[in-house]
Design an enzyme around this catalytic site. Sequence first.
Site, PDB file in Angstrom:
ATOM      1  N   SER A 268      49.123  31.751  34.868  1.00 43.11           N
ATOM      2  CA  SER A 268      48.045  32.886  34.710  1.00 43.11           C
ATOM      3  C   SER A 268      46.575  32.370  34.357  1.00 43.11           C
ATOM      4  CB  SER A 268      48.315  33.693  33.973  1.00 43.11           C
ATOM      5  OG  SER A 268      48.745  33.985  32.746  1.00 43.11           O
ATOM      6  N   ASP A 269      45.549  32.796  34.653  1.00 51.34           N
ATOM      7  CA  ASP A 269      44.208  31.730  33.832  1.00 51.34           C
ATOM      8  C   ASP A 269      44.413  33.168  32.603  1.00 51.34           C
ATOM      9  OD1 ASP A 269      42.180  30.912  32.999  1.00 51.34           O
ATOM     10  OD2 ASP A 269      41.104  31.486  35.117  1.00 51.34           O
ATOM     11  N   TRP A 270      44.049  32.650  31.555  1.00 48.49           N
ATOM     12  CA  TRP A 270      43.292  33.384  29.864  1.00 48.49           C
ATOM     13  C   TRP A 270      43.286  34.813  30.659  1.00 48.49           C
ATOM     14  CZ3 TRP A 270      45.655  29.267  30.092  1.00 48.49           C
ATOM     15  CH2 TRP A 270      46.238  27.566  29.427  1.00 48.49           C
TER      16      TRP A 270
END
Length: 746
Positions: A268-270
């Site tokens: 996942s993106d952060w």
Amino acid sequence: MAMAYASRRVLLLFLYVLVSISSTTFGFVERSWDEAIDLANQTVSLMTMSEKIGMVRGVGQFSSRCIGNITPPSRSFSVSGLNVTIPPLCLNDGPAGVRLGGTGVTGFPPAINAASTFSRSLMNARGVAIGEEFRGKGIHVHLGPAVDLMRNPKAGRGWEGFGPDPYLSGEGTYQTITGIQSTGVSACVKHYSTYNQEHWRYGLNANSDDRTFREMYWWPFMKSVEANVSSAMCAYNQLNGTSSCHNAGLIGDEGPLRQEGFKGFMVSDWGATHDSAEDNANAGLDMEQPGDFILIGGGVFSGLQSAVNSGEVSQARLDEMVVRILTPWFRLGQDSGFPDINFDAQNPDGSGDLNENVNVRTDAHTALVRQIGSASAVLLKNNRTSGGGGLPLTKDLKTIAVVGYDAQQLDLNCAGGLNECNTGTMVIGWGSGSNNVAFTVPPIQAIQDFASSFATISTDITSNDLSGGPAVAKGKDLALVFANAMSGELGFYQIVDGNEGDRNDLNLWFKGGSLIEDVAAVCNNTVVVVHSVGPVPMSSWNNHPNITAIIYAGAPGEQTGPSLVDVLWGAVNPSGRLPFSIDDDEASYGTEIVYGLDPFPVIDYTEGVFLDYRYMESKGITPVYEFGFGLSYTEFTYSSLQSSVSSTSATFSFTLTNSGSTDGTEIPQLYLGFPTSAGEPSKVLRGFDDIFLAAGASQTVSMTISQKEMSIWDVVQQEWVVPSGTFDVYIGASIKDIRLTSSFTR
Ligand SMILES: *[C@@H]1O[C@H](CO)[C@@H](O)[C@H](O)[C@H]1NC(C)=O
Ligand SMILES: *[C@@H]1O[C@H](CO)[C@@H](O)[C@H](O)[C@H]1NC(C)=O
Ligand SMILES: *[C@@H]1O[C@H](CO)[C@@H](O)[C@H](O)[C@H]1NC(C)=O
Ligand SMILES: *[C@@H]1O[C@H](CO)[C@@H](O)[C@H](O)[C@H]1NC(C)=O
Ligand SMILES: *[C@@H]1O[C@H](CO)[C@@H](O)[C@H](O)[C@H]1NC(C)=O
Ligand SMILES: *[C@@H]1O[C@H](CO)[C@@H](O)[C@H](O)[C@H]1NC(C)=O
Ligand SMILES: *[C@@H]1O[C@H](CO)[C@@H](O)[C@H](O)[C@H]1NC(C)=O
């Protein structure tokens, strides 16, 4: 005390030598995907439940060594005779060099300038050099390349990618990944998908039809799979009403990435997990990052163990997640001889542990950054006059004015590692895609170093003062006037001069356009240098008779000054080309940034495959400077086009001649015109090359269009299909400067 200090020095020196050696001779053994999957499978079968959970749950970003880590098992495993000891895998920003890695790292130019070189070899060399620095720092996963298309020229992070054209972006993606991974560092292609503006990014819904998605936003990701990319990052936003990291049609087994053969892991993106452990894991998310910030999303894998216990996520799915994380680690030989993590993103000044601040800079990297800087500089205008105007400059110009704050050193301490200010020369945008700017050599310094011995240099560079600048320029043999425009990441980052990531407008910052006009009014040899993250308006001054040359230098990275001097005084003959069209009017681009809506907006990608030049050509809009445009100090002629068309490809060969009197590099480009019935833009980029030729020399250049590159995405058959009819082939020096044409029929 003295002893301890001395031994620390010795240790640091030793580490430096070690890193220097390993960065040239990595000595890792690359395994096949199948071997790596087998080793990963065997390893995972030995793990306990909590060990598996530790592997897929992020740690950090405000409490970890890297911007993201995982918690590895605390024991080693014996697998196929190997001692498998998994480290706390290190994932770190960012696309243009090590961010928060201390001062001993290089500030590479971002991808938009790599695109501007139109040189596969420089794109690849940049990837190798970046990979070397990540490896030297002990980073397993480079969070890049960013391959989001510049759907709108004001998109805050447009400069992190390769511009609006899918083919150019695809080639940049491929070369960057193969370069990075050749050093044994994993690449993480991002952001999957349709992440094209900063405003409302945590929840906006991008509605892209299937064909637009495949032919535009998907294309670079497709090339990433061809490059054997190790991992991919799902984006913050929604695609088609479902958040990217929960979108099984995007990231799951039936989604394009897995269908195309992607065998690595999806992270996942952060903070891009907006759902639940079972939603995200079952959709196809393999790793959540980070661990300790929960913004609008994040932290959902805290519920993963209970979701597995209750059967909402199967044991087999959890195993698969861990196998996918370990597979690239084995494939790139990271299980053996990979440097330990030796920096601390929480203390980028090196104030933490003993082994921090290992210097991974090399003279070769500095030289490469300078080379890419000059190879990406686009000469937009060059009026060589009998009065001594135009480029390259000569040493006969004895009085030189340097004007504009973009010529001066930027604030090296601005927002530690995020570069959130525009106080001096613009070398890269701000946000997580920025990098260390500590070694920036600003234009003023390089100009003084080069020209002080033969010219008097006067400056007004502390601001864009509309009276001071012209006063200094008046009557000089030459005025170099600098202006810039910047953008960056929104997130929880700063708003820079009222720009919340995305640019508010296309304009040069701080009245840069007025400064250029006012200087040109008083100096008959005004040379304009623009540093920008994307297109800026130019038509109010570009034809000014006193403006003898214009260089669009983009965002050139830390060696900005020397790379510019190389072009200005002719050590390098410019060959950069525009990776987008430049026009004054945002409406010419056919898309908009959605700023002001709340709640999250729905953005329909109704422009389809018509971005940038594709849109402008279809609407009869002539931009100020077109896609692929750039001048040289020499001239090239194109002749003798020949074709060889088979059932699977079409190859076009022609003779390229340097017909001028200066050695130089030409960027021949191939554009394809599909049969009218296909509904494609009139011309789409399908080939380019960078060819160096000595004055008077000739070479045969060949470009091949593959079956897929002459296909459109057929939404019914769910396949790439070659439309039948006549294809036009255009070969030239820009999309509007076509020198040779051909055609073939299918
Ligand atoms: C390992 O591979 C076998 C055979 O494909 C499979 O049944 C098993 O689930 C895999 N185990 C893990 C831990 O991935
Ligand atoms: C495996 O490697 C680890 C880390 O280097 C070490 O601590 C451990 O003793 C090794 N185990 C074996 C069986 O060699
Ligand atoms: C988005 O939804 C539309 C309409 O349902 C569909 O045709 C299209 O295939 C979807 N796009 C993607 C990229 O999945
Ligand atoms: C990708 O991996 C395959 C299979 O291991 C290999 O044949 C191919 O050459 C690789 N491609 C690149 C660009 O590394
Ligand atoms: C500018 O004007 C001066 C004085 O007339 C002249 O000597 C010089 O050649 C001019 N420069 C250019 C570039 O035309
Ligand atoms: C060009 O510069 C000269 C000074 O060298 C100035 O006199 C002239 O007005 C300028 N031309 C224009 C069109 O501004
Ligand atoms: C080029 O310079 C000449 C001489 O100063 C001038 O007359 C002409 O207008 C300039 N051309 C452009 C396009 O600026």
